[in-house]
Every structure is written in C-alpha cells, then in structure tokens.
Design a protein around this motif. Structure first.
Motif, PDB file in Angstrom:
ATOM      1  N   VAL A  11       0.849  -1.196   0.000  1.00  0.00           N
ATOM      2  CA  VAL A  11       0.000   0.000   0.000  1.00  0.00           C
ATOM      3  C   VAL A  11       0.883   1.244   0.000  1.00  0.00           C
ATOM      4  CG1 VAL A  11      -1.628   1.382   1.353  1.00  0.00           C
ATOM      5  CG2 VAL A  11      -2.039  -1.061   1.042  1.00  0.00           C
ATOM      6  N   ARG A  12       1.888   1.263   0.867  1.00  0.00           N
ATOM      7  CA  ARG A  12       2.786   2.415   0.956  1.00  0.00           C
ATOM      8  C   ARG A  12       3.511   2.650  -0.375  1.00  0.00           C
ATOM      9  NH1 ARG A  12       6.555   0.615   3.987  1.00  0.00           N
ATOM     10  NH2 ARG A  12       5.401   0.845   5.919  1.00  0.00           N
ATOM     11  N   ARG A  13       4.068   1.581  -0.948  1.00  0.00           N
ATOM     12  CA  ARG A  13       4.806   1.692  -2.213  1.00  0.00           C
ATOM     13  C   ARG A  13       3.922   2.228  -3.333  1.00  0.00           C
ATOM     14  NH1 ARG A  13       4.890  -1.631  -6.427  1.00  0.00           N
ATOM     15  NH2 ARG A  13       3.824  -3.289  -5.305  1.00  0.00           N
ATOM     16  N   LEU A  14       2.724   1.694  -3.448  1.00  0.00           N
ATOM     17  CA  LEU A  14       1.822   2.110  -4.522  1.00  0.00           C
ATOM     18  C   LEU A  14       1.240   3.502  -4.275  1.00  0.00           C
ATOM     19  CD1 LEU A  14       0.165  -1.343  -5.064  1.00  0.00           C
ATOM     20  CD2 LEU A  14       1.604  -0.123  -6.715  1.00  0.00           C
ATOM     21  N   ARG A  15       1.003   3.833  -3.009  1.00  0.00           N
ATOM     22  CA  ARG A  15       0.514   5.184  -2.683  1.00  0.00           C
ATOM     23  C   ARG A  15       1.550   6.224  -3.069  1.00  0.00           C
ATOM     24  NH1 ARG A  15       1.830   8.447   1.190  1.00  0.00           N
ATOM     25  NH2 ARG A  15       2.724   6.891   2.603  1.00  0.00           N
ATOM     26  N   ARG A  16       2.795   5.961  -2.691  1.00  0.00           N
ATOM     27  CA  ARG A  16       3.873   6.895  -3.026  1.00  0.00           C
ATOM     28  C   ARG A  16       4.070   6.994  -4.535  1.00  0.00           C
ATOM     29  NH1 ARG A  16       8.332   5.201   1.574  1.00  0.00           N
ATOM     30  NH2 ARG A  16       7.376   6.350   3.296  1.00  0.00           N
ATOM     31  N   ALA A  17       4.016   5.852  -5.228  1.00  0.00           N
ATOM     32  CA  ALA A  17       4.175   5.846  -6.685  1.00  0.00           C
ATOM     33  C   ALA A  17       3.078   6.658  -7.365  1.00  0.00           C
ATOM     34  CB  ALA A  17       4.182   4.412  -7.209  1.00  0.00           C
ATOM     35  N   GLU A  40      -0.152   0.719   6.799  1.00  0.00           N
ATOM     36  CA  GLU A  40       1.203   0.801   6.248  1.00  0.00           C
ATOM     37  C   GLU A  40       2.274   0.330   7.224  1.00  0.00           C
ATOM     38  OE1 GLU A  40       1.970   4.639   4.522  1.00  0.00           O
ATOM     39  OE2 GLU A  40       0.519   4.302   2.909  1.00  0.00           O
ATOM     40  N   THR A  41       2.024   0.413   8.493  1.00  0.00           N
ATOM     41  CA  THR A  41       2.995  -0.042   9.486  1.00  0.00           C
ATOM     42  C   THR A  41       2.735  -1.474   9.947  1.00  0.00           C
ATOM     43  OG1 THR A  41       1.702   0.981  11.262  1.00  0.00           O
ATOM     44  CG2 THR A  41       3.530   2.274  10.331  1.00  0.00           C
ATOM     45  N   GLY A  42       1.750  -2.124   9.365  1.00  0.00           N
ATOM     46  CA  GLY A  42       1.461  -3.511   9.688  1.00  0.00           C
ATOM     47  C   GLY A  42       0.757  -3.703  11.013  1.00  0.00           C
ATOM     48  N   ARG A  43       0.216  -2.633  11.583  1.00  0.00           N
ATOM     49  CA  ARG A  43      -0.466  -2.732  12.878  1.00  0.00           C
ATOM     50  C   ARG A  43      -1.964  -2.977  12.731  1.00  0.00           C
ATOM     51  NH1 ARG A  43       0.861   2.588  15.759  1.00  0.00           N
ATOM     52  NH2 ARG A  43       0.905   3.307  13.623  1.00  0.00           N
ATOM     53  N   GLN A  44      -2.492  -2.871  11.522  1.00  0.00           N
ATOM     54  CA  GLN A  44      -3.926  -3.038  11.304  1.00  0.00           C
ATOM     55  C   GLN A  44      -4.201  -4.362  10.612  1.00  0.00           C
ATOM     56  OE1 GLN A  44      -6.556  -1.147  12.299  1.00  0.00           O
ATOM     57  NE2 GLN A  44      -7.810  -2.770  11.457  1.00  0.00           N
ATOM     58  N   ASN A  45      -5.075  -5.144  11.173  1.00  0.00           N
ATOM     59  CA  ASN A  45      -5.498  -6.394  10.548  1.00  0.00           C
ATOM     60  C   ASN A  45      -6.648  -6.047   9.599  1.00  0.00           C
ATOM     61  OD1 ASN A  45      -5.576  -9.091  10.021  1.00  0.00           O
ATOM     62  ND2 ASN A  45      -6.759  -9.615  11.835  1.00  0.00           N
ATOM     63  N   ALA A  46      -6.308  -5.647   8.384  1.00  0.00           N
ATOM     64  CA  ALA A  46      -7.291  -5.163   7.416  1.00  0.00           C
ATOM     65  C   ALA A  46      -8.238  -6.279   6.967  1.00  0.00           C
ATOM     66  CB  ALA A  46      -6.578  -4.575   6.202  1.00  0.00           C
ATOM     67  N   THR A  47      -9.433  -5.889   6.632  1.00  0.00           N
ATOM     68  CA  THR A  47     -10.443  -6.833   6.152  1.00  0.00           C
ATOM     69  C   THR A  47     -10.347  -6.973   4.634  1.00  0.00           C
ATOM     70  OG1 THR A  47     -12.095  -5.125   5.789  1.00  0.00           O
ATOM     71  CG2 THR A  47     -12.012  -6.124   8.004  1.00  0.00           C
ATOM     72  N   LEU A  48     -11.048  -7.950   4.099  1.00  0.00           N
ATOM     73  CA  LEU A  48     -11.120  -8.093   2.638  1.00  0.00           C
ATOM     74  C   LEU A  48     -11.741  -6.852   2.007  1.00  0.00           C
ATOM     75  CD1 LEU A  48     -12.221 -11.812   2.223  1.00  0.00           C
ATOM     76  CD2 LEU A  48     -10.010 -10.806   1.641  1.00  0.00           C
ATOM     77  N   LEU A  49     -12.683  -6.257   2.690  1.00  0.00           N
ATOM     78  CA  LEU A  49     -13.299  -5.039   2.184  1.00  0.00           C
ATOM     79  C   LEU A  49     -12.269  -3.907   2.114  1.00  0.00           C
ATOM     80  CD1 LEU A  49     -15.910  -3.837   1.138  1.00  0.00           C
ATOM     81  CD2 LEU A  49     -16.535  -3.290   3.480  1.00  0.00           C
ATOM     82  N   SER A  50     -11.404  -3.805   3.111  1.00  0.00           N
ATOM     83  CA  SER A  50     -10.337  -2.797   3.083  1.00  0.00           C
ATOM     84  C   SER A  50      -9.367  -3.077   1.941  1.00  0.00           C
ATOM     85  CB  SER A  50      -9.571  -2.783   4.398  1.00  0.00           C
ATOM     86  OG  SER A  50     -10.396  -2.352   5.443  1.00  0.00           O
ATOM     87  N   LEU A  51      -9.047  -4.346   1.715  1.00  0.00           N
ATOM     88  CA  LEU A  51      -8.189  -4.728   0.594  1.00  0.00           C
ATOM     89  C   LEU A  51      -8.819  -4.270  -0.720  1.00  0.00           C
ATOM     90  CD1 LEU A  51      -5.779  -6.458  -0.596  1.00  0.00           C
ATOM     91  CD2 LEU A  51      -7.417  -8.331  -0.622  1.00  0.00           C
ATOM     92  N   TRP A  52     -10.108  -4.506  -0.865  1.00  0.00           N
ATOM     93  CA  TRP A  52     -10.825  -4.108  -2.067  1.00  0.00           C
ATOM     94  C   TRP A  52     -10.823  -2.585  -2.240  1.00  0.00           C
ATOM     95  CZ3 TRP A  52     -12.367  -5.737  -6.557  1.00  0.00           C
ATOM     96  CH2 TRP A  52     -13.291  -4.982  -7.274  1.00  0.00           C
ATOM     97  N   HIS A  53     -11.150  -1.855  -1.183  1.00  0.00           N
ATOM     98  CA  HIS A  53     -11.187  -0.391  -1.265  1.00  0.00           C
ATOM     99  C   HIS A  53      -9.804   0.186  -1.574  1.00  0.00           C
ATOM    100  CE1 HIS A  53     -15.346   0.347  -0.280  1.00  0.00           C
ATOM    101  NE2 HIS A  53     -15.258  -0.492   0.749  1.00  0.00           N
ATOM    102  N   ALA A  54      -8.767  -0.373  -0.970  1.00  0.00           N
ATOM    103  CA  ALA A  54      -7.403   0.096  -1.243  1.00  0.00           C
ATOM    104  C   ALA A  54      -7.032  -0.152  -2.697  1.00  0.00           C
ATOM    105  CB  ALA A  54      -6.409  -0.589  -0.309  1.00  0.00           C
ATOM    106  N   SER A  55      -7.372  -1.314  -3.207  1.00  0.00           N
ATOM    107  CA  SER A  55      -7.041  -1.618  -4.603  1.00  0.00           C
ATOM    108  C   SER A  55      -7.779  -0.681  -5.554  1.00  0.00           C
ATOM    109  CB  SER A  55      -7.340  -3.085  -4.941  1.00  0.00           C
ATOM    110  OG  SER A  55      -8.726  -3.337  -4.995  1.00  0.00           O
TER     111      SER A  55
END
Length: 83
Positions: A11-17, A40-55
């Motif tokens: 997420v961090r790499r693609l956001r910065r890019a 981005e710091t690995g402290r959040q256990n993201a859901t599949l919905l978060s994965l989808w929204h981020a993508s």
C-alpha cells in the motif's frame, strides 16, 4: 514479514508511486488517515473489504497488494512488535 506487513508495504509503495498522501488515499477509501498509517505499518489487521477499497483507490488489482515480489527486504514494514 507477515501478511499485514506485506499488505502495508505494498500500500505504501503504490501510494507513493501514485503521488498520494496518506490523507488523500484515506479520502479515496472513505477511512481516517490514521487507518492508512496503521495499515502501512502492519499494525492493522485489514479486512477483505479494506483490501478491495485500497485496490480501487490505488487503481490496481487486489492481488497486487499481496504480491511479495515487489517488496524489497529494505522496505519491510514493522509488525508492531508482533511476529
């Protein structure tokens, strides 16, 4: 690196890019900026919905956010002290 760190580093790499701030990405995803920081710091256990929204917000396929081939050893995200 665990899956949270891998997801966060991508997420961090693609956001910065994309030239986006954490705040801009958060706005696109409909979440708080702190949530992006936690991802981005690995402290959040993201859901599949978060994965989808981020993508969607980053304009990539969901699998891209879980791709290990783009995360260099020097870019590994911390896991918040957890294994």
């Amino acid at each position: 690196m665990d899956i949270r760190g891998l997801f966060g580093a991508n997420v961090r790499r693609l956001r910065r890019a994309a030239g986006l701030s954490q705040e801009a990405l958060a706005e696109r995803m409909g979440v708080d900026r702190a949530y992006i920081s936690w991802i981005e710091t690995g402290r959040q256990n993201a859901t599949l919905l978060s994965l989808w929204h981020a993508s969607q917000a980053l304009g990539v396929r969901p699998a891209t956010l879980l791709d290990e081939s783009h995360v260099a050893a020097t870019e590994e995200a911390p896991t918040g002290g957890k294994p």
